[in-house]
Motif scaffolding. Sequence first.
Motif: not given
Length: 119
Positions: A30-40, A100-105
């Motif tokens: 999990y620590a290899m992922y940037a985390m975000s909040w989106y809204r719609q 979103r993984h910091i290196w992988l797609n």
Amino acid sequence: QVQLVESGGGLVQPGGSLRLSCAASGFTNYAMYAMSWYRQAPGKERELVARIGSTGGTTNYADSVKGRFTISRDNAENTVYLQMNSLKPEDTSLYYCNARHIWLNTNYWGQGTQVTVST
């Protein structure tokens, strides 16, 4: 199986606060992922609300929420949070968690949690 589960949404009066949580499971690291909040909101495009780096050292916010929302993460608990204060009716939306993984797609989404700000 990778899963992101949001919680904490609900109905709140203007000026109120909510804390959203997003619990991640099935991630190899999990620590290899940037985390975000989106809204719609209905009839609008999905927009980025806040992002936090993989270690929690960097954060970014949409101009519309700066000073009111705070994103944080607990890598030991595989959870990201969004503290929302001074809520406004225009914050009403379906809020999604993204990893979103910091290196992988690789990119994962939760199912969303509804936030409604109204009297």
